[in-house]
Every structure is written in C-alpha cells, then in structure tokens.
Design an enzyme around this catalytic site. Sequence first.
Site, PDB file in Angstrom:
ATOM      1  N   SER A  48       0.851  -1.139   0.000  1.00 52.40           N
ATOM      2  CA  SER A  48      -0.117  -0.046  -0.138  1.00 52.40           C
ATOM      3  C   SER A  48       0.744   1.349  -0.034  1.00 52.40           C
ATOM      4  CB  SER A  48      -0.953  -0.065   1.247  1.00 52.40           C
ATOM      5  OG  SER A  48      -0.176   0.071   2.318  1.00 52.40           O
ATOM      6  N   LYS A 111       0.807   5.091   6.916  1.00 49.72           N
ATOM      7  CA  LYS A 111       0.197   6.016   5.557  1.00 49.72           C
ATOM      8  C   LYS A 111       1.154   7.235   5.547  1.00 49.72           C
ATOM      9  CE  LYS A 111      -2.723   2.447   4.751  1.00 49.72           C
ATOM     10  NZ  LYS A 111      -2.535   1.660   3.861  1.00 49.72           N
TER      11      LYS A 111
END
Length: 257
Positions: A48, A111
């Site tokens: 990701s 993230k």
Amino acid sequence: MSEASETRSMGALAEEAWDVSKTVVIAVGITLFVRFFFIQPFNIPSASMEPTLMTGDFILVDKIDYGYSKASLIYPLTRMPTEGRVFSDMPERGEVAVFKNARDKNKDYVKRIVGVPGDTVQVIGGVLHINGQAVERELIESRETTCSDRDLSARRYRETMPDGGPTYIVQECDGNRGDLDNTPPKRVPEGFYFMMGDNRDESADSRTPMVQLVPHDALVGRARRVAFSVDGGRAKFWEVWKWPVAVRYGRIGDKVE
C-alpha cells in the site's frame, strides 16, 4: 571431589546463572525502554505504500516527534480506556506515520499524512486536492505491475505538498477506481488527520470506511528509515540461508521520505 569443593562449584554455578539472568533482564529492560520512548521497529506486510515502502521492509519509527499516548504502548496496554497525549507535537503534511487502526482490531497501519486539522481533502479523477487546489505532481515513469490481482501498467508521479511541503513518489494504476479515485470533499476536524497510501489504488486509508479519519491519539510515531529489507518473493524473513539473494541491500538505511 570433596564436599567443600562440590559446594564451591555449586556456588560458582549459581553465581554465574545469576549474572546471566541479570544481564538478560537488563537487556530486556533497555530494549523495552528504547522501544517505548524512542524507536520502534515495524515490518511492512503489504504494497500500500509502494514505491516509498516495499513489502518486506523493516522500518524504524521515531516515537519522540509525536509524543506519547496509549498507542505508544504494547498490547494489551494499547486498549486501555485512556485519552490524550503527552509531550505532543503536531505532525505535518507529507510525513509518513504509523498509527493504530481501531476499526481493524487496533492493527498497525502506515500511511502518509495528506490532511491536517482545518484542511479539506478530496480526490478527483485520481488527483489529490487539498483546500480546493490540485496537489502538484509530475509524471516520471510508466511501468508494468500488479494492481488488484491483475497485471496492469502503472504510472509513477512525483507529488509535492503545497506551501513548500515535502516531495515524494506515488503510484497509480491504469483504469478508474471510482471508490478511491473520486471522493467527496472531507474537512479534517481538530485532533484528526487524513491518511493516504502512496500506492493510491491499492491502499485502505482515510478514503475507506475501514480507516476513515485518524485521531491524534492513535498515532504511534513517524517512519524514519528502512532498517532491513527482504524480498518476500525470494525468501521469508526467517529463511536466513536465502538472504544473500533475497536481501535488498540497496534499501538498508534509506531515509523514509
């Protein structure tokens, strides 16, 4: 062996065992102290955050920058009914951070922070917009990769945060992902952050119900460096005998930007 000699021998063994035990206890204590207050290692299990972080990377997370909350603790202490942070500083747009996702059994997620309190964040046609303005990005390459279990081409862009913020590389797969490429505007309230993965079409982040906006108290720390990296397609981490061909030597020590 006389009884006295045997007694002295047993005493020496007991003293040696005690010294070893003290050494182990001290080493464990120092490790836990450093892990709680300063640096904590994390492994990257998914794609990701590619190309910034790759599956099989082991990163070092600085816990000083954001201060301390229950998210800084180890399980099960992370589930304590406490709120707030101490010695807290505010993260900035563009920083890569680890946080606890309460909507996914308090698992660790990593993230990039793209929205801070007061920002309005929206994705239009795959392009990130902050406060109504498209974030500057420049196409740097197209390449073949795997997206959503399909072999597709992907484009990589150098994206630059507004107001002189940091620059970094993001990846976007060909084809429209309506749920991720087009989102409604979302205003970030005080005490929350909007997080996105650099692999824009392959990330569960603040655009999805699984994550949503991330509370300040859920932040664990800021990702700083890649400490180690193993290509999972060539070897598992514990397969030491395969390391000579599986370790990504060029990534060791890389700064996370």
